[in-house]
Design a protein around this motif. Structure first.
Motif, PDB file in Angstrom:
ATOM      1  N   LEU A  96      34.412  43.904  54.027  1.00  0.00           N
ATOM      2  CA  LEU A  96      33.105  43.940  53.379  1.00  0.00           C
ATOM      3  C   LEU A  96      33.329  44.034  51.876  1.00  0.00           C
ATOM      4  CD1 LEU A  96      30.002  44.200  53.398  1.00  0.00           C
ATOM      5  CD2 LEU A  96      30.294  46.673  53.723  1.00  0.00           C
ATOM      6  N   VAL A  97      32.871  43.011  51.163  1.00  0.00           N
ATOM      7  CA  VAL A  97      33.058  42.936  49.714  1.00  0.00           C
ATOM      8  C   VAL A  97      31.728  42.554  49.076  1.00  0.00           C
ATOM      9  CG1 VAL A  97      35.534  42.421  49.773  1.00  0.00           C
ATOM     10  CG2 VAL A  97      33.889  40.559  50.010  1.00  0.00           C
ATOM     11  N   ASN A  98      31.718  42.376  47.768  1.00  0.00           N
ATOM     12  CA  ASN A  98      30.459  42.050  47.102  1.00  0.00           C
ATOM     13  C   ASN A  98      30.442  40.606  46.604  1.00  0.00           C
ATOM     14  OD1 ASN A  98      31.500  42.006  44.273  1.00  0.00           O
ATOM     15  ND2 ASN A  98      31.875  44.172  44.666  1.00  0.00           N
ATOM     16  N   SER A  99      29.287  40.179  46.179  1.00  0.00           N
ATOM     17  CA  SER A  99      29.110  38.780  45.771  1.00  0.00           C
ATOM     18  C   SER A  99      29.883  38.450  44.502  1.00  0.00           C
ATOM     19  CB  SER A  99      27.620  38.490  45.548  1.00  0.00           C
ATOM     20  OG  SER A  99      27.076  39.367  44.568  1.00  0.00           O
ATOM     21  N   TYR A 100      30.340  39.461  43.776  1.00  0.00           N
ATOM     22  CA  TYR A 100      31.097  39.248  42.543  1.00  0.00           C
ATOM     23  C   TYR A 100      32.556  38.918  42.827  1.00  0.00           C
ATOM     24  CZ  TYR A 100      33.155  40.407  37.981  1.00  0.00           C
ATOM     25  OH  TYR A 100      33.859  40.377  36.793  1.00  0.00           O
ATOM     26  N   ASN A 101      33.121  39.497  43.904  1.00  0.00           N
ATOM     27  CA  ASN A 101      34.568  39.359  44.101  1.00  0.00           C
ATOM     28  C   ASN A 101      34.982  38.614  45.376  1.00  0.00           C
ATOM     29  OD1 ASN A 101      34.250  41.187  46.243  1.00  0.00           O
ATOM     30  ND2 ASN A 101      35.115  42.927  45.149  1.00  0.00           N
ATOM     31  N   TYR A 102      34.043  38.241  46.240  1.00  0.00           N
ATOM     32  CA  TYR A 102      34.413  37.773  47.585  1.00  0.00           C
ATOM     33  C   TYR A 102      35.264  36.505  47.592  1.00  0.00           C
ATOM     34  CZ  TYR A 102      31.097  33.855  47.661  1.00  0.00           C
ATOM     35  OH  TYR A 102      30.449  32.668  47.401  1.00  0.00           O
ATOM     36  N   GLN A 103      35.136  35.664  46.549  1.00  0.00           N
ATOM     37  CA  GLN A 103      35.892  34.416  46.544  1.00  0.00           C
ATOM     38  C   GLN A 103      37.399  34.640  46.419  1.00  0.00           C
ATOM     39  OE1 GLN A 103      34.034  31.966  43.523  1.00  0.00           O
ATOM     40  NE2 GLN A 103      32.102  31.878  44.642  1.00  0.00           N
ATOM     41  N   ALA A 104      37.800  35.864  46.084  1.00  0.00           N
ATOM     42  CA  ALA A 104      39.231  36.178  46.006  1.00  0.00           C
ATOM     43  C   ALA A 104      39.859  36.308  47.389  1.00  0.00           C
ATOM     44  CB  ALA A 104      39.438  37.463  45.218  1.00  0.00           C
TER      45      ALA A 104
END
Length: 352
Positions: free
Chosen positions: A37-45
């Motif tokens: 579970l991550v946020n919309s700012y970092n998920y593409q990593a």
């Protein structure tokens, strides 16, 4: 341990530094469902991380898109919470080097059977099933997160960072570069000129001198990265003007602009470089995750905890803890050192 939920809600570099923990979990539980579970700012990593089954994304209120209401953000979060509850996780791990009350709140909302977390400072919290004390000695963020494996009986291996570019984005950027005077077999240095913290910002004059000397002495081509936007924007200042001035000063040199509006673009762009020069920040950890040799500038930040992990690098941090005090000659020497190249010319020749 059939289902494990990892939670990491911080910045890009923090999430990338969690990937060795994920690799160790996958090695120990090859058949488990490991979600994050991550946020919309970092998920593409982590969207292409092969060790993760599902990436769940929530939006922080401050990161919502233009036109997206705060009520809509919270409604989507409620729906995501219900989805996570239906997974019936055996364990939720607050995958960070330090305790986070916000991450604990997210973990509790998923209702796992157990929660594993770094221990809060001097505070007992009943909701944490297993806590791992803060290490006595200074450690890198990767090493701090790996301590969370000890209660699970996992002997952590020092895996490298894991980062995979988006294949489509990579192909698009490569095609765009081929339309310009970019040559695949000429060494390409990525230089990132942006930084959020004032103590991490190197001047455009320094960058211009550095690029000039790198090209003159090592016959390289440059991909110039920066955060797009107006430098006078009080909420999200960018470096469009700074990049334009650097490009204008060096318009006879092989410098290709690489403004990146998404994290996916930034990862794909850095993947096309052979080496990277930047300040401490998300771009530095991306370069390390892609295995790029690095020269990095550290201002007022903890080099022991956040230095590039697992790649050849030279870290420059002046006593003043302000990168403005790093000279061009120091960076040239660091570049030579990290790649074992012939030394640069003397300061008089290099900067004359």
């Amino acid at each position: 341990m059939n289902r494990i939920l990892l939670i990491r809600r911080d910045n890009i570099g923090d999430l990338i530094c969690t990937t060795p923990l994920i690799s160790n979990l996958r090695s120990h539980y090859p058949n488990a469902e490991i979600d994050i579970l991550v946020n919309s700012y970092n998920y593409q990593a982590v969207e292409h991380n092969p060790d993760i089954n599902h990436v769940y994304v929530y939006t922080k209120g401050k990161h919502r898109d233009a036109g997206q209401s705060l009520l809509g953000v919270y409604w989507q979060r409620i729906k995501l919470t219900l989805t996570l509850r239906r997974k019936h996780y055996d364990l939720a791990i607050l995958a960070s080097g330090a305790f986070s009350r916000h991450a604990l709140k997210l973990a509790k909302s998923a209702k796992p059977k157990a929660i594993l977390s770094p221990a809060p400072n001097g505070e007992e919290i009943d909701d944490i099933t297993i806590s791992v004390p803060e290490p006595k000695q200074p450690l890198h963020e990767v090493e701090k997160t790996l301590l969370l494996l000890q209660p699970l009986g996992i002997s952590a291996q020092t895996h490298p960072l894991t980062l995979h570019p988006d294949p489509h984005e990579q192909a698009v950027l490569r095609a765009q570069l081929y339309e310009q005077p970019w040559h695949q077999h000429v060494p390409t240095i990525g230089i990132h000129i942006s930084s959020r913290k004032p103590s991490q910002r190197w001047s455009e004059q320094h960058f211009s001198e550095l690029i000039q000397q790198l090209h003159q002495q090592y016959q390289v081509q440059i991909l110039l990265f920066w955060a797009p936007g107006d430098e006078n924007n009080p909420l999200h200042p960018g470096d469009d003007q700074k990049a334009a001035r650097i490009m204008a000063q060096l318009n006879q040199l092989p410098i290709l602009p690489m403004p990146t509006t998404t994290l996916r673009q930034l990862i794909a762009g850095i993947s096309l470089c052979d080496q990277f020069i930047c300040s401490d920040g998300g771009a530095m950890h991306i370069a390390a995750g892609l295995g790029k040799p690095l020269v990095c500038f550290f201002g007022d930040s903890c080099a022991e905890q956040w230095h590039p992990w697992g790649v050849p690098h030279v870290l420059l941090q002046p006593d003043s803890r302000d990168v403005a005090d790093i000279s061009v000659m120091e960076v040239l020497r660091a570049y030579q050192q990290v790649l074992h190249l012939p030394p640069p010319h003397s300061p008089a020749n290099a900067l004359g």
